[in-house]
Design a protein around this motif. Sequence first.
Motif, PDB file in Angstrom:
ATOM      1  N   LEU A 192       0.262  -0.507  -0.188  1.00 24.51           N
ATOM      2  CA  LEU A 192       0.052   0.070   0.221  1.00 24.51           C
ATOM      3  C   LEU A 192       0.654   1.164   0.155  1.00 24.51           C
ATOM      4  CD1 LEU A 192      -2.748  -0.736   2.341  1.00 24.51           C
ATOM      5  CD2 LEU A 192      -2.470  -1.112  -0.076  1.00 24.51           C
ATOM      6  N   LEU A 231      -5.308   3.055   4.737  1.00 23.92           N
ATOM      7  CA  LEU A 231      -6.369   2.649   3.803  1.00 23.92           C
ATOM      8  C   LEU A 231      -7.602   3.938   4.108  1.00 23.92           C
ATOM      9  CD1 LEU A 231      -7.109  -0.672   5.360  1.00 23.92           C
ATOM     10  CD2 LEU A 231      -6.034  -0.332   3.382  1.00 23.92           C
ATOM     11  N   ARG A 289     -10.131  -1.443   7.195  1.00 22.00           N
ATOM     12  CA  ARG A 289     -10.030  -0.677   8.103  1.00 22.00           C
ATOM     13  C   ARG A 289     -11.330  -1.469  10.137  1.00 22.00           C
ATOM     14  NH1 ARG A 289     -12.050   5.207   6.158  1.00 22.00           N
ATOM     15  NH2 ARG A 289     -13.327   4.988   7.851  1.00 22.00           N
ATOM     16  N   LEU A 305      -7.921  -6.234  -2.586  1.00 21.50           N
ATOM     17  CA  LEU A 305      -7.543  -5.328  -3.035  1.00 21.50           C
ATOM     18  C   LEU A 305      -5.902  -5.321  -3.093  1.00 21.50           C
ATOM     19  CD1 LEU A 305      -7.861  -2.230  -2.824  1.00 21.50           C
ATOM     20  CD2 LEU A 305      -6.815  -2.264  -0.418  1.00 21.50           C
ATOM     21  N   HIS A 336     -13.448  -0.861  -4.383  1.00 24.50           N
ATOM     22  CA  HIS A 336     -12.076  -0.677  -4.316  1.00 24.50           C
ATOM     23  C   HIS A 336     -12.000  -0.494  -2.925  1.00 24.50           C
ATOM     24  CE1 HIS A 336     -10.662  -2.570  -8.264  1.00 24.50           C
ATOM     25  NE2 HIS A 336     -10.954  -2.204  -7.524  1.00 24.50           N
ATOM     26  N   ARG A 337     -12.964   0.914  -2.554  1.00 26.69           N
ATOM     27  CA  ARG A 337     -13.120   2.063  -1.317  1.00 26.69           C
ATOM     28  C   ARG A 337     -13.820   1.157  -0.211  1.00 26.69           C
ATOM     29  NH1 ARG A 337     -16.590   7.480  -0.988  1.00 26.69           N
ATOM     30  NH2 ARG A 337     -15.211   7.997   0.531  1.00 26.69           N
ATOM     31  N   ALA A 339     -11.451  -0.916   1.156  1.00 29.35           N
ATOM     32  CA  ALA A 339     -10.448  -0.319   1.836  1.00 29.35           C
ATOM     33  C   ALA A 339     -11.428   0.267   3.379  1.00 29.35           C
ATOM     34  CB  ALA A 339      -9.858   1.371   1.430  1.00 29.35           C
ATOM     35  N   ILE A 347      -6.680   5.517   1.467  1.00 33.29           N
ATOM     36  CA  ILE A 347      -7.030   5.522   0.668  1.00 33.29           C
ATOM     37  C   ILE A 347      -8.865   5.268   0.029  1.00 33.29           C
ATOM     38  CG2 ILE A 347      -8.009   3.057  -1.219  1.00 33.29           C
ATOM     39  CD1 ILE A 347      -4.627   2.253  -0.606  1.00 33.29           C
ATOM     40  N   PHE A 348      -9.436   5.286   1.511  1.00 36.48           N
ATOM     41  CA  PHE A 348     -10.528   5.747   1.444  1.00 36.48           C
ATOM     42  C   PHE A 348     -10.835   6.795   1.349  1.00 36.48           C
ATOM     43  CE2 PHE A 348     -14.746   6.325   3.316  1.00 36.48           C
ATOM     44  CZ  PHE A 348     -15.523   5.710   2.945  1.00 36.48           C
ATOM     45  N   TYR A 356      -9.635   8.747  -2.336  1.00 41.22           N
ATOM     46  CA  TYR A 356     -10.069   7.416  -3.434  1.00 41.22           C
ATOM     47  C   TYR A 356     -10.470   8.600  -4.835  1.00 41.22           C
ATOM     48  CZ  TYR A 356     -13.611   4.861  -6.423  1.00 41.22           C
ATOM     49  OH  TYR A 356     -14.032   4.810  -7.809  1.00 41.22           O
TER      50      TYR A 356
END
Length: 121
Positions: A20, A58, A84, A111, A76-77, A80, A61-62, A65
Amino acid sequence: MAPSNRDRINAMFEQLAPVLDEFLCAHLGDGWFDVFQTRERNNGSTLVQHRNDPAVQLRVIFDEYQRMKGVLRPVHRSYAAELRDARNAWAHNNPFTTEDASPALDPGERLLTPVGAPDWA
């Protein structure tokens, strides 16, 4: 002796964190963590955060996005977000039954492909 469910979750997060970090560097720049820390401090947070903490990665990423929309899809969101939750349960030493572990491991595997590590999945 087979690894416990907690061991399996731990191994997933240990494998996921460096992947990541590479992904975030590639798509948000090497300074992604500095930007995150600055934003957190500006919002009043005094927590000590670490670049290789999957919770931080994470969350970025969220939260970011939209900036990675060409690489990540909405699902994929969601992965994440699921990860989490699993990470928080793992970090707070919640027990993991087999029924808990499988749904936690699945989004981790899913992911890994879009972030560039399909062989780890």
